[in-house]
Design a protein around this motif. Structure first.
Motif: not given
Length: 175
Positions: A157-159, A96-100
């Motif tokens: 880059k799509n992640e 997980y990142s802070d974006k998803g």
């Protein structure tokens, strides 16, 4: 002293005999690239369903454990109980990142001692997401020096990656 790869080789042979694609990552990847001389454990990533992996490894003592606390979001994690270094099989490796949820693809890019080795681009991103700065920097320097696979960078880059990681990927894209 070089880490023992005998258990790792036996497990990867079973995966390959069962038609399961996998890739070595983590410190094993760093070792294969000459960026470290030690490993704590062997990390194998796969996109294969857990039941297929379990069937391939039926002759091994396998423990199905939780895939880890946040920020990890992998589908499953299996420990194969052998002497150190142990082997871990991670299905659907995700962080997980802070974006998803960022899916880290298992992309074999070369072989080392007969073992399929994963993408340094993927592992740069994974280590950066895990905030393992030293290992991320090792791989980023390696990619800057040796060049990066543009197709893998485009896939990453799509992640939903944080901006600072996307910026580094863009810089690698220009080399």
């Amino acid at each position: 002293m070089k880490p023992d790869i005998e258990n790792l080789v036996g497990i990867t042979e079973k995966l390959e005999q069962s038609g399961i694609s996998y890739s070595l990552g983590g410190s094993g990847l760093l070792l294969s690239l000459g960026l470290t001389d030690s490993v704590r454990d062997w990390d194998l990533m796969t996109e294969a369903p857990k039941d297929m992996v379990m069937a391939a490894l039926q002759n091994y003592e396998v423990e199905d454990i939780t895939s880890g606390d946040y920020p990890f979001g992998s589908e499953y994690k299996l420990f194969i109980h052998k002497e150190n270094p142990q082997v871990e099989v991670i299905g659907g490796f995700s962080i997980y990142s802070d974006k998803g949820l960022c899916r880290m693809p298992s992309i074999p890019v070369c072989r080392w001692n007969g073992i399929q080795v994963g993408s340094p681009e993927v592992w740069y991103v994974a280590y950066a997401l895990m905030h393992r700065k030293e290992k991320a920097e090792l791989l980023l320097s390696y990619l800057k020096e040796r060049g990066a696979d543009q197709a893998i960078l485009e896939k990453l880059k799509n992640e939903p990656l944080p901006e600072e990681i996307l910026q580094e990927i863009e810089l690698l894209n220009k080399n």
